[in-house]
Design an enzyme around this catalytic site. Structure first.
Site, PDB file in Angstrom:
ATOM      1  N   GLU A   1      -4.744  -0.131   2.290  1.00 38.58           N
ATOM      2  CA  GLU A   1      -3.996  -1.414   2.844  1.00 38.58           C
ATOM      3  C   GLU A   1      -4.209  -2.097   1.563  1.00 38.58           C
ATOM      4  OE1 GLU A   1      -3.635  -5.193   5.748  1.00 38.58           O
ATOM      5  OE2 GLU A   1      -5.862  -4.483   5.203  1.00 38.58           O
TER       6      GLU A   1
ATOM      7  N   GLN B   1       0.273  -6.870  13.220  1.00 38.95           N
ATOM      8  CA  GLN B   1       1.318  -7.445  13.272  1.00 38.95           C
ATOM      9  C   GLN B   1       1.670  -7.830  14.790  1.00 38.95           C
ATOM     10  OE1 GLN B   1       2.811  -8.209  10.932  1.00 38.95           O
ATOM     11  NE2 GLN B   1       1.967  -6.630   9.241  1.00 38.95           N
ATOM     12  N   ILE B   2       0.857  -7.328  15.483  1.00 41.86           N
ATOM     13  CA  ILE B   2       0.690  -7.909  16.944  1.00 41.86           C
ATOM     14  C   ILE B   2      -0.282  -9.050  17.267  1.00 41.86           C
ATOM     15  CG2 ILE B   2       0.646  -7.421  19.655  1.00 41.86           C
ATOM     16  CD1 ILE B   2       1.482  -4.518  18.908  1.00 41.86           C
TER      17      ILE B   2
ATOM     18  N   ASP C   1       5.631  -3.940   3.409  1.00 41.05           N
ATOM     19  CA  ASP C   1       7.051  -4.438   3.324  1.00 41.05           C
ATOM     20  C   ASP C   1       8.067  -3.766   4.006  1.00 41.05           C
ATOM     21  OD1 ASP C   1       5.952  -5.815   0.872  1.00 41.05           O
ATOM     22  OD2 ASP C   1       6.748  -4.342  -0.508  1.00 41.05           O
TER      23      ASP C   1
ATOM     24  N   HIS D   1      -2.315  -3.372  14.634  1.00 41.01           N
ATOM     25  CA  HIS D   1      -3.113  -4.259  15.069  1.00 41.01           C
ATOM     26  C   HIS D   1      -2.819  -5.749  14.632  1.00 41.01           C
ATOM     27  CE1 HIS D   1      -5.370  -3.655  11.373  1.00 41.01           C
ATOM     28  NE2 HIS D   1      -5.704  -4.757  11.577  1.00 41.01           N
TER      29      HIS D   1
ATOM     30  N   ARG E   1      -9.087   4.708   6.410  1.00 37.43           N
ATOM     31  CA  ARG E   1      -8.074   3.770   5.899  1.00 37.43           C
ATOM     32  C   ARG E   1      -8.912   2.555   5.226  1.00 37.43           C
ATOM     33  NH1 ARG E   1      -7.396  -1.696   7.524  1.00 37.43           N
ATOM     34  NH2 ARG E   1      -4.879  -2.079   7.407  1.00 37.43           N
ATOM     35  N   LEU E   2      -8.999   2.100   4.102  1.00 33.26           N
ATOM     36  CA  LEU E   2      -9.557   1.056   3.527  1.00 33.26           C
ATOM     37  C   LEU E   2      -8.804  -0.034   3.492  1.00 33.26           C
ATOM     38  CD1 LEU E   2     -10.748   3.597   2.060  1.00 33.26           C
ATOM     39  CD2 LEU E   2     -11.488   2.636   0.242  1.00 33.26           C
ATOM     40  N   ASP E   3      -9.628  -1.112   4.327  1.00 28.94           N
ATOM     41  CA  ASP E   3      -8.869  -2.377   4.465  1.00 28.94           C
ATOM     42  C   ASP E   3      -8.705  -3.254   3.267  1.00 28.94           C
ATOM     43  OD1 ASP E   3      -8.087  -4.634   6.491  1.00 28.94           O
ATOM     44  OD2 ASP E   3     -10.165  -5.492   5.653  1.00 28.94           O
TER      45      ASP E   3
END
Length: 581
Positions: A292, A382-383, A312, A380, A257-259
């Site tokens: 992302e 959103q919290i 979104d 991670h 997963r590429l940040d």
């Protein structure tokens, strides 16, 4: 599994055989470089073309070493495969073939089977402790775990986005062999393993590249974290391309997963990375590439990447569930229900639409399959990017959360959950680091100032109560406690339904549209690959909505709905081939 040729992987310490290692450093600003071993031996590196220095030394795996640049500074290897301790200390020679794989024939899982569980290795106690959760997660219905970034960072604790040695798994979590054992064990449980990688910046402490390779960065391009990385340079591109291949080939991760790729000022790099991965990975093996990307670039999902995290969708759901409209949620504060309907029907909400900043954002995405979007209620960010790290069940009604969970786990999008979601963990997930001195103070104040735009923290005194990221207690509070409950049973039941009715038929699925039923209520339909139509009716409002219940319901909350969608409810139906509402 043979090593690649040295010509295609020049960075760092590469073992030639059991007793000999080749060292290579790109240091175009240096005049002299040597390798120093912990034993006291120092060997000059020979200058090569284009700023390279290299040498071969008789030393086995486990040898500790560092580079001496111009006789003035001692630095770790930027491509260190392991650190003895911290980012400032000795690098360690690693034998990539030493680990005896028990599930070497594992070929991964196809993307449409993904049910992803994001976790923080440090918060769970390290590589060995994460292993203990694998049977529980597999039984729950999870098919993949996603590890937050592991690249060596300063100190003992960090989210991972401050990494400065991308090739070295964080030493405070365990050894490279323990990480491989975790991945091997996951494969034995049928679980794929994804790694979150950060290629858009380095952390603020421990990155020495600018001292001897200023060309690694671009002073004319800036990111939120400083000077941009110069992906136009072949040596820089190869540094990251080879890193991606190391994780996938040596460690046998099943995906990356590429940040925050919107901070990479070179779209060609992303395409090249995807191409290199597809070329190098063994035929028949499933490897996932996920983005992302704030820019919502649908074009990258047409051929190069499997999916994108759909912020979104999360943001619209969060506004409907909590009523919060501060900061970036303000982009979803108006026409929220219509925006959610667009998400369910077309993927992205912002497809060239204007944001609160007056900028057009995104590309049309309605032609993409639902599985091109990773949906989540929490992660991670959103919290942890909440000032106090509250979890969603502490912000909305349990009935609304149950309804939203049904949408998450039964829609044709790929579901992602964050560690603790399945038990409604009471513990927060806070932002934590292990910086010291002036940097610690800057991080502490920067963290508190981030929330000046939030109504609850306009008062500076209230911002002072935000937990100090560098305090050990902040980290300790972020470790979830797993006690199964009714919410766990909901997850287990919904995932059984997903694996039975939806997952096998996701290939070939297409959205058939979504409509607003009332404020806070939508209905959405998709044709699955087997021709059946999936319909999800969702009401996140506090009022009942008139909507006739189909006869083919596979899940509903509450179970008895009559001819209405009750407040805070969901209903999921499957229609036979040829029949649809």
């Amino acid at each position: 599994m043979p090593l690649r040729t040295l010509e295609t992987w020049p960075h760092g310490a590469i073992m030639l055989d059991a007793q000999h290692t080749r060292f290579a450093l790109w240091a175009p600003d240096a005049f002299y470089v040597s390798v120093e071993l912990e034993s006291g031996q120092s060997v000059a590196m020979l200058p090569q073309a284009d700023g390279w220095f290299e040498t071969e030394i008789k030393c086995p795996a486990g040898t500790r070493y560092r580079y001496n640049v111009d006789g003035e500074r001692e630095v770790p290897d930027p491509a260190s495969r392991a650190q003895a301790d911290d980012v400032h200390g000795w690098s360690v020679v690693v034998d990539p073939l030493a680990y005896p794989w028990q599930h070497a024939n594992w070929q991964g899982r196809p993307w449409h089977e993904a049910v992803i569980y994001e976790l923080h290795v440090g918060a769970l106690g390290g590589y060995a402790e994460v292993e203990k959760h694998l049977p529980r997660l597999a039984e729950l219905g999870v098919t993949a775990i996603e590890l937050m970034p592991l690249a060596q960072f300063p100190g003992e604790r960090n989210w991972g986005y401050d990494g400065v040695l991308p090739y070295a798994p964080q030493s405070s979590y365990g050894t490279p062999e323990q990480l491989k054992h975790l991945i091997d064990s996951a494969h034995g449980h049928g679980l794929a393993v994804i790694l979150d990688v950060v290629y858009n910046h380095f952390g603020p402490d421990g990155n020495y590249l600018g001292q001897y390779a200023q060309g690694f960065f671009r002073e004319d391009v800036h990111t939120p974290w400083g000077a941009g990385i110069d992906f136009d340079r072949r040596e820089v591109r190869d540094f990251f391309l080879d890193n991606a291949l190391m994780w996938l080939m040596e460690y046998r991760f099943d995906g990356l997963r590429l940040d925050a790729v919107h901070a990479i000022d070179n779209p060609g790099f992303l395409q090249q990375l995807a191409q290199r991965v597809r070329e190098q990975v063994e035929t028949g093996r499933h490897v996932w590439l996920v983005l992302e990307n704030e820019f919502n670039q649908a074009g990258l999902l047409e051929r190069d990447f499997d999916a994108q995290w759909n912020d979104d969708g999360h943001n619209a759901l969060h506004v409907l569930l909590t009523g919060e409209t501060d900061a970036y949620y303000s982009d979803f504060a108006t026409d929220t229900t219509a925006k959610l309907a667009r998400c369910l029907s077309e993927g992205f909400i912002y497809q060239g639409h204007t944001t609160r900043h007056g900028h057009a954002r995104g590309e049309p995405s309605g032609h993409l399959p639902p599985s091109a979007f990773v949906l989540f209620l929490q992660n991670h960010d959103q919290i942890g990017n909440r000032a106090l790290g509250e979890r969603l069940h502490q912000l909305c009604s349990p009935q609304a959360l149950e309804a939203a969970t049904a949408l998450l786990l039964l829609s044709p999008m790929i579901p992602l959950m964050f560690m603790g979601d399945e038990v409604n963990a009471r513990e927060p997930f806070l932002f934590f680091t292990d910086h010291h001195g002036e940097l610690a103070e800057a991080v502490r104040e920067g963290r508190r100032n981030e929330f000046a735009d939030f109504a609850a923290f306009h008062d500076p005194e209230r911002r002072e109560r935000i937990p100090d990221p560098n305090a050990l207690e902040t980290f300790r509070q972020s470790a979830p406690v797993f006690v199964e409950n009714a919410h766990t049973e909901l997850y287990r039941h919904l995932l059984k339904l997903r694996h039975r009715h939806i997952t096998p038929h996701l290939p070939g699925s297409v959205a058939l549209g979504a409509q607003v039923l009332a404020d806070g209520a939508v209905t959405a339909r998709w044709r699955l690959g087997n021709g059946r139509v999936l319909q999800i009716d969702l009401n996140l409002s506090a009022s009942a909505v008139a909507h006739t219940a189909p006869a083919q319901i596979i899940f509903a909350t509450p179970a008895d709905q009559g001819a209405h969608l009750p407040p805070h409810s969901a209903r999921v139906s499957l229609f036979p081939v040829g029949e649809h509402p």
